[in-house]
Design a protein around this motif. Structure first.
Motif, PDB file in Angstrom:
ATOM      1  N   LEU A 115      -8.880  -4.289  -8.096  1.00 36.24           N
ATOM      2  CA  LEU A 115      -7.501  -4.157  -7.644  1.00 36.24           C
ATOM      3  C   LEU A 115      -6.522  -4.917  -8.530  1.00 36.24           C
ATOM      4  CD1 LEU A 115      -7.980  -4.564  -3.774  1.00 36.24           C
ATOM      5  CD2 LEU A 115      -7.851  -2.459  -5.107  1.00 36.24           C
TER       6      LEU A 115
ATOM      7  N   ALA B 205      -1.948  -4.742  -2.059  1.00 32.90           N
ATOM      8  CA  ALA B 205      -3.023  -3.888  -1.561  1.00 32.90           C
ATOM      9  C   ALA B 205      -3.414  -4.270  -0.138  1.00 32.90           C
ATOM     10  CB  ALA B 205      -4.246  -3.999  -2.469  1.00 32.90           C
ATOM     11  N   ASP B 206      -3.586  -3.259   0.709  1.00 34.10           N
ATOM     12  CA  ASP B 206      -4.147  -3.466   2.037  1.00 34.10           C
ATOM     13  C   ASP B 206      -5.301  -2.497   2.251  1.00 34.10           C
ATOM     14  OD1 ASP B 206      -4.813  -3.969   4.634  1.00 34.10           O
ATOM     15  OD2 ASP B 206      -2.881  -3.447   5.496  1.00 34.10           O
TER      16      ASP B 206
ATOM     17  N   GLN C  17       0.805  -1.223   0.000  1.00 29.14           N
ATOM     18  CA  GLN C  17       0.000   0.000   0.000  1.00 29.14           C
ATOM     19  C   GLN C  17       0.842   1.281   0.000  1.00 29.14           C
ATOM     20  OE1 GLN C  17      -3.480  -0.530  -0.179  1.00 29.14           O
ATOM     21  NE2 GLN C  17      -3.436   1.589  -0.874  1.00 29.14           N
TER      22      GLN C  17
ATOM     23  N   LEU D 226      -8.324  -2.482  -0.018  1.00 27.53           N
ATOM     24  CA  LEU D 226      -9.242  -3.624   0.004  1.00 27.53           C
ATOM     25  C   LEU D 226     -10.116  -3.546   1.253  1.00 27.53           C
ATOM     26  CD1 LEU D 226     -10.254  -6.378  -0.989  1.00 27.53           C
ATOM     27  CD2 LEU D 226      -8.298  -7.431   0.160  1.00 27.53           C
TER      28      LEU D 226
ATOM     29  N   ALA E 295      -9.137 -13.575  -5.683  1.00 26.61           N
ATOM     30  CA  ALA E 295      -7.823 -13.049  -6.047  1.00 26.61           C
ATOM     31  C   ALA E 295      -7.065 -14.035  -6.926  1.00 26.61           C
ATOM     32  CB  ALA E 295      -7.022 -12.722  -4.789  1.00 26.61           C
TER      33      ALA E 295
ATOM     34  N   VAL F  31     -11.908  -6.823  -4.974  1.00 27.86           N
ATOM     35  CA  VAL F  31     -10.776  -7.576  -5.510  1.00 27.86           C
ATOM     36  C   VAL F  31     -10.624  -7.428  -7.025  1.00 27.86           C
ATOM     37  CG1 VAL F  31      -9.793  -9.889  -5.835  1.00 27.86           C
ATOM     38  CG2 VAL F  31     -10.696  -9.205  -3.601  1.00 27.86           C
TER      39      VAL F  31
ATOM     40  N   VAL G 283      -2.816  -9.059  -2.705  1.00 21.95           N
ATOM     41  CA  VAL G 283      -3.719  -8.470  -1.718  1.00 21.95           C
ATOM     42  C   VAL G 283      -3.371  -9.000  -0.340  1.00 21.95           C
ATOM     43  CG1 VAL G 283      -5.663  -8.027  -3.268  1.00 21.95           C
ATOM     44  CG2 VAL G 283      -5.438 -10.276  -2.196  1.00 21.95           C
TER      45      VAL G 283
END
Length: 339
Positions: free
Chosen positions: A244, A231-232, A208, A235, A271, A241, A251
């Motif tokens: 992203l 990603a944190d 992130q 999400l 994901a 999802v 993730v």
């Protein structure tokens, strides 16, 4: 059939800092579901970034707890929770789902992972997080973590001293795998400048780097980055999802922000269908919450499950660590016991 709960204030052994704040105290609410002489437990670990506090947990639990009427009816539980409060309060929903799952597993006499039909989880080596603070304290934390056998460190960044922090930690721990979490603190120009610094320091991935809503910026950064972007904060929900996938390589799944183990399992599989790597993460939470995440972590590429290790007053026991590796929880249910 009863649902009850208690709230405890847990404390980290040292103040824990990220780019947005530094704290030592964390309210955590523990839900207990009991029916037919069997008990299931769950933990609510609220995070203000996702719209929750200890106060919101206390306010909504009396209503949401009414949704837990049958420990086997997980779909019905999810539907009733969403009908009462659509979209929000994920940590409370997580605690209730955890309690239902453990109740069912204990009723069947099996661990939760077996109840869900998962393979025995071989958990990837977890990172140990070095929070933001004075540079010498960060050095000492890294040095002590390595001495305890941790081979993976995650360092919190997002300050004007990021380069100096990375240099210092590499001096203290030249041979460990190093991961970086900027907690959405960098601007686009700052993130671009940091890419070369991260690569030179041998960083495995960056979590992130930009603001949560800046998917365009992350997509641009991903095209330039020599290391994966994870990603944190971007999400919040399972439905996030697919969007992203074009901006991140992976993730970070946290049960408390997604609404429970079953929602996290759905996000994990979604994901995978989009070709993304997956990390099982956590909040600062007790060994109960970490154990629940550990039951799914064997399906993931990376683990960041050190939340209970940071506590001075973990109310649960039963998780075992071999050097820096979290062992598979044993026993039925979540595999931990109240101290």
């Amino acid at each position: 059939m009863t649902v009850r709960w208690e709230t405890l204030e847990l404390h980290t052994a040292r103040p824990f800092g990220i780019a947005r704040w530094t704290r030592s105290a964390y309210p955590r609410t523990f839900v207990i579901f009991e029916a037919d002489g069997v008990t299931g437990r769950g933990e609510a670990a609220p995070n203000a970034f996702y719209g929750e506090t200890g106060g919101t947990v206390a306010a909504v639990l009396p209503l949401l707890a009414q949704a837990l009427t049958d420990g086997w009816d997980w779909d019905g539980l999810r539907g009733r929770l969403e009908a009462r409060m659509p979209g929000g309060h994920p940590s409370v929903k997580c605690a209730l789902e955890m309690a239902a799952l453990e109740w069912a597993a204990c009723s069947a006499g099996v661990p939760v992972w077996r109840l869900l039909g998962l393979s025995p989880p071989k958990i990837p080596e977890s990172s140990f997080t070095v929070g933001l603070g004075p540079l010498e304290e960060m050095r000492r934390e890294a040095r002590e973590a390595v001495a305890r056998g941790h081979g993976v460190l995650k360092v919190k960044l997002g300050t004007a001293e990021d380069e100096a922090i990375l240099e210092a930690l590499r001096e203290e721990a030249p041979h460990v795998s190093l991961r970086v979490d900027a907690n959405a603190a960098w601007t686009r120009p700052r993130a671009r400048r940091m890419l070369g610094v991260l690569e030179a320091a041998g960083v495995e991935f960056v979590e992130q780097p930009l603001a949560a809503g800046d998917l365009e910026g992350h997509a641009e950064l991903r095209r330039l980055s020599p290391l994966p972007l994870v990603a944190d904060e971007s999400l919040h929900h399972v439905s996030d999802v697919p969007a992203l996938a074009g901006a991140f390589d992976g993730v970070n799944l946290k049960l408390a922000k997604l609404g429970g183990p079953l929602r996290a399992l759905l996000a994990l599989r979604l994901a995978r269908t989009h070709g993304m790597s997956v990390m099982m993460g956590c909040m600062i939470e007790s060994s109960l919450g970490i154990a629940a995440a550990a039951h799914l972590a064997g399906l993931c590429d990376w683990a960041d499950l050190d939340g209970a290790l940071l506590l001075a007053d973990d109310p649960f026991t039963g998780l075992e660590w071999t050097a820096g590796r979290l062992e598979r929880p044993g026993g039925v249910g979540w595999g931990v016991e109240r101290r």
